[in-house]
Design a protein around this motif. Structure first.
Motif, short mmCIF file in Angstrom:
data_model
loop_
_atom_site.label_atom_id
_atom_site.label_comp_id
_atom_site.label_asym_id
_atom_site.label_seq_id
_atom_site.Cartn_x
_atom_site.Cartn_y
_atom_site.Cartn_z
N THR A 143 20.00 -13.26 54.47
CA THR A 143 19.54 -13.11 53.14
C THR A 143 18.22 -13.55 52.73
N GLU A 144 17.83 -13.44 51.75
CA GLU A 144 16.24 -13.80 51.36
C GLU A 144 16.18 -15.25 51.65
N ARG A 145 17.29 -16.36 51.22
CA ARG A 145 17.08 -17.55 51.24
C ARG A 145 17.13 -17.90 52.75
N SER A 146 18.00 -17.07 53.67
CA SER A 146 18.00 -17.64 54.96
C SER A 146 16.78 -17.25 55.74
N TYR A 147 15.98 -16.25 55.36
CA TYR A 147 14.45 -16.15 55.90
C TYR A 147 13.58 -17.18 55.40
N VAL A 148 13.74 -17.68 54.38
CA VAL A 148 12.89 -18.88 53.85
C VAL A 148 12.98 -20.04 54.62
N LEU A 149 14.41 -20.33 54.90
CA LEU A 149 14.94 -21.53 55.58
C LEU A 149 14.42 -21.54 57.11
N ASN A 150 14.58 -20.32 57.66
CA ASN A 150 14.25 -19.99 59.10
C ASN A 150 12.70 -20.24 59.18
N SER A 163 10.36 -21.98 57.13
CA SER A 163 9.76 -23.18 56.57
C SER A 163 10.58 -24.38 57.10
N LYS A 197 30.51 -21.47 55.73
CA LYS A 197 29.00 -21.16 56.20
C LYS A 197 28.32 -22.54 56.69
N ILE A 226 24.81 -24.37 57.94
CA ILE A 226 23.18 -24.20 58.00
C ILE A 226 22.95 -25.06 59.34
#
Length: 94
Positions: free
Chosen positions: A13-20, A22, A78, A80
């Motif tokens: 998801t968009e949030r998982s891309y940001v987490l990856n 940053s 889920k 993380i």
């Protein structure tokens, strides 16, 4: 449980891309019976990386309406996973 039964799929998801990008974290859908220790071992063996931390959350399935009335999606779990410095999973490439 086998390690390939524990990790079902990566969550993209968009949030998982940001987490990856940053925080060097990757999100996975995992088996509901798996605990943090099993998840950590499975990720380390499958992807050949070092895991720093695992956060787990149980997600309730949404109630949806269809032509037969109301239905409910499946509950799922889920995880993380925070990776050590220098480790990365190439799931989000391409």
């Amino acid at each position: 449980m086998q390690m390939y039964e524990i990790i079902k799929r990566p969550i993209m998801t968009e949030r998982s891309y940001v987490l990856n990008e940053s925080l060097n974290q990757v999100a996975f859908e995992v088996d509901r019976r798996a605990n943090k220790i099993e998840i950590k071992g499975a990720v380390e063996k499958i992807f050949d990386v070092k895991v720093k931390n695992v956060n787990v959350m149980n997600t309730k399935g949404k109630v949806k309406r269809n032509r037969f009335g109301m239905g409910k999606r499946q509950d799922w779990k889920k995880a993380i996973v925070t990776l050590e410095e220098g480790s990365e999973i190439k799931v989000f490439e391409e």
